[in-house]
Scaffold this motif. Structure first.
Motif, short mmCIF file in Angstrom:
data_model
loop_
_atom_site.label_atom_id
_atom_site.label_comp_id
_atom_site.label_asym_id
_atom_site.label_seq_id
_atom_site.Cartn_x
_atom_site.Cartn_y
_atom_site.Cartn_z
N ASN A 80 0.83 -1.21 0.00
CA ASN A 80 0.00 0.00 0.00
C ASN A 80 0.86 1.26 0.00
OD1 ASN A 80 -2.53 -1.24 -0.05
ND2 ASN A 80 -2.61 -1.46 2.17
N TYR A 81 1.91 1.28 0.83
CA TYR A 81 2.82 2.44 0.87
C TYR A 81 3.49 2.65 -0.49
CZ TYR A 81 2.86 3.42 5.91
OH TYR A 81 2.54 3.79 7.19
N LYS A 82 3.91 1.56 -1.09
CA LYS A 82 4.61 1.65 -2.38
C LYS A 82 3.77 2.40 -3.40
CE LYS A 82 6.06 -1.31 -6.24
NZ LYS A 82 7.19 -0.48 -6.69
N TYR A 83 2.49 2.04 -3.49
CA TYR A 83 1.65 2.63 -4.54
C TYR A 83 0.95 3.91 -4.10
CZ TYR A 83 2.70 -1.40 -7.34
OH TYR A 83 3.38 -2.34 -8.07
N LYS A 84 0.76 4.09 -2.82
CA LYS A 84 0.14 5.33 -2.34
C LYS A 84 1.12 6.49 -2.38
CE LYS A 84 -2.10 7.47 1.67
NZ LYS A 84 -2.50 7.30 3.09
N ASP A 135 -6.35 3.21 -4.19
CA ASP A 135 -5.94 3.44 -5.58
C ASP A 135 -5.00 2.36 -6.09
OD1 ASP A 135 -7.40 5.75 -5.61
OD2 ASP A 135 -5.72 7.05 -5.09
N LYS A 136 -4.87 2.30 -7.41
CA LYS A 136 -3.90 1.44 -8.11
C LYS A 136 -4.07 -0.03 -7.75
CE LYS A 136 -0.58 5.20 -8.65
NZ LYS A 136 0.80 5.67 -8.46
N LEU A 150 -6.03 -5.37 -17.19
CA LEU A 150 -6.89 -4.21 -17.41
C LEU A 150 -6.07 -2.91 -17.38
CD1 LEU A 150 -9.65 -5.35 -14.90
CD2 LEU A 150 -9.86 -5.42 -17.38
N GLN A 151 -4.88 -2.95 -18.00
CA GLN A 151 -3.96 -1.82 -17.88
C GLN A 151 -4.58 -0.50 -18.33
OE1 GLN A 151 -3.37 -4.75 -19.32
NE2 GLN A 151 -1.24 -5.38 -19.17
N LYS A 152 -5.38 -0.52 -19.38
CA LYS A 152 -5.92 0.72 -19.94
C LYS A 152 -7.27 1.09 -19.35
CE LYS A 152 -3.47 0.15 -24.32
NZ LYS A 152 -3.58 0.04 -25.79
N THR A 153 -7.72 0.30 -18.40
CA THR A 153 -9.02 0.56 -17.79
C THR A 153 -8.89 1.62 -16.70
OG1 THR A 153 -9.70 -1.71 -18.20
CG2 THR A 153 -10.94 -0.48 -16.54
N LYS A 154 -9.77 2.59 -16.73
CA LYS A 154 -9.80 3.60 -15.67
C LYS A 154 -10.53 3.02 -14.47
CE LYS A 154 -11.08 8.36 -14.62
NZ LYS A 154 -11.75 9.59 -15.11
N ILE A 155 -9.79 2.80 -13.38
CA ILE A 155 -10.37 2.17 -12.20
C ILE A 155 -11.08 3.22 -11.35
CG2 ILE A 155 -9.90 0.77 -10.16
CD1 ILE A 155 -9.36 -0.66 -12.81
#
Length: 409
Positions: free
Chosen positions: A182-186, A225-226, A254-259
């Motif tokens: 979580n820290y990595k991507y946040k 997120d992410k 789903l790389q191009k999908t807006k999450i």
């Protein structure tokens, strides 16, 4: 170091001056309260130039007395967690986490820790998850703030590095594996190579956690997120495989999908091809309410619904009939991932327009037309709404005319 102290001091003086002042006064007037520190997240965030989290206070000395005295200053509500030597104070302006300086032992590994009070701040800091959270500042010193960073957390903040404090960290508390990701991507941090290897070696220890703790961590992990990137990262350390093969159904292509930000929409996307049996198994591993579970069960119905929505010459009321019993969250998630253009167009029309259409006559107005039987009123309301949706009835006059003909026939 002086520049860092000045940066922290400026924030304290501008944003939480009363908290700092009250802590100093309490220590000054009570000899059995030795020192008070702000630790962890707030310092990390100030030095990272991001909006700081709520203050996390650590107390050396008479912990219960300090909590009660500080609460009196704010007329706040206290929630004690005596087994963990911790408490929260809830005020109108602040939510304050307070911990007694303590050591922790995990016996067995993965269990909740056994705690013991200490007066040594360094013993308290080494029990924490990562070096970037093992920084303290003594706010009770009358003359000046004192920054305490025995494990080089400040250096790791500026290098944007996630690093554990000892080799048994993930064995003691496997929830730290979730936290590291979580820290990595946040915060756009990188996981230190040695810490990454420890994560990989220790991921099997997630099984030592109670089911409730896993469900709670999974909820936090997926409700941020992410998500797709994080799930992909778990494959590098076999995290989900070590929890349960049931979690292999999560989609990551789903790389191009807006999450979206909505939790159920996120789950709707990563489970969009799952069948009912697979979805039910997921319930064992994520903390969900009864209502959320019912909505997620809509996912397995969507394949057939999307096929039906793709048919030519569907009436608008037929679109409503197909969509109206599916939750908005699951419809929105399938709009994002479904590749059938016609189906997507129909879902969008339903969400933005059709679902909000109501009949021109209410139940009360039908009763005023001398219709008494509830079953007939319900049937008429449904028919009137469908005809309104299909554009066959445009106003009250046309609706009343239709009702009159309906009753006469």
């Amino acid at each position: 170091m002086n520049t860092k102290i000045q940066k922290i001091e400026k924030y304290f003086n501008n944003e939480i001056p009363s908290l700092i002042s009250n802590c100093k006064k309490i220590v000054n007037k009570n000899s059995d309260i030795k020192a008070v520190y702000i630790v962890g997240g707030m310092i990390r965030d100030i030095l990272s130039d991001i909006k700081p989290s709520e203050p996390d206070i650590a107390v050396a000395g008479n912990f219960n007395k300090f909590v009660n005295l500080l609460s009196e200053k704010y007329r706040g509500k206290i929630k004690f967690h005596h087994n963990f030597l911790s408490a929260q104070i809830y005020t109108n302006i602040l939510h304050i986490d307070i911990n007694c300086l303590r050591t922790e032992k995990y016996n067995p590994p993965g269990s909740l820790p056994k705690t013991k009070a200490t007066l040594d701040i360094e013993q308290d800091l080494i029990r924490r998850d990562f070096t970037v959270n093992s920084i303290a500042i003594n706010i009770s010193d009358i003359n000046k703030f004192k920054l305490i960073d025995p494990y080089k957390g400040i250096e790791d903040i500026y290098e944007k590095k996630i690093k554990v404090l000892h080799n048994k960290s993930f064995i003691d508390d496997p929830t730290r594996i979730f936290r590291a990701i979580n820290y990595k991507y946040k915060n756009n941090f990188e996981i230190d190579p040695e810490t990454f290897n420890l994560m990989k070696l220790s991921s099997k220890n997630v099984r030592n956690l109670s089911k409730d703790r896993i469900k709670k961590e999974m909820r936090i992990f997926l409700d941020t997120d992410k998500v797709i990137e994080k799930i992909k990262f778990t494959k590098k350390i076999n995290l989900f495989e070590n929890i349960s093969k049931d979690l292999s159904v999560f989609k990551t292509n789903l790389q191009k999908t807006k999450i979206p930000n909505n939790f159920l929409e996120i789950l709707g996307i990563i489970l969009f091809e799952s069948d009912k049996k697979q979805i039910v198994k997921i319930f064992d591993w994520i903390k969900l309410s009864k209502e959320e579970k019912l909505k997620l069960l809509d996912i397995h119905k969507m394949k057939k619904i999307c096929e039906n929505l793709s048919h030519d010459k569907l009436k608008a009321s037929e679109v409503v009939h197909l969509c109206q019993n599916i939750s908005n969250e699951i419809l929105k998630s399938h709009y994002i991932v479904c590749k059938i253009v016609q189906s997507n167009n129909q879902i969008l029309k339903y969400l933005n327009y059709y679902k909000n259409i109501v009949p021109d006559l209410s139940a009360k107005e039908l009763m005023n037309l001398q219709i008494k039987e509830g079953k007939i009123i319900g049937e008429l309301l449904s028919i009137l709404r469908n005809k309104k949706i299909d554009g066959e009835i445009k106003n009250k006059i046309e609706a009343k005319k239709f009702v009159k003909n309906f009753l006469n026939n």
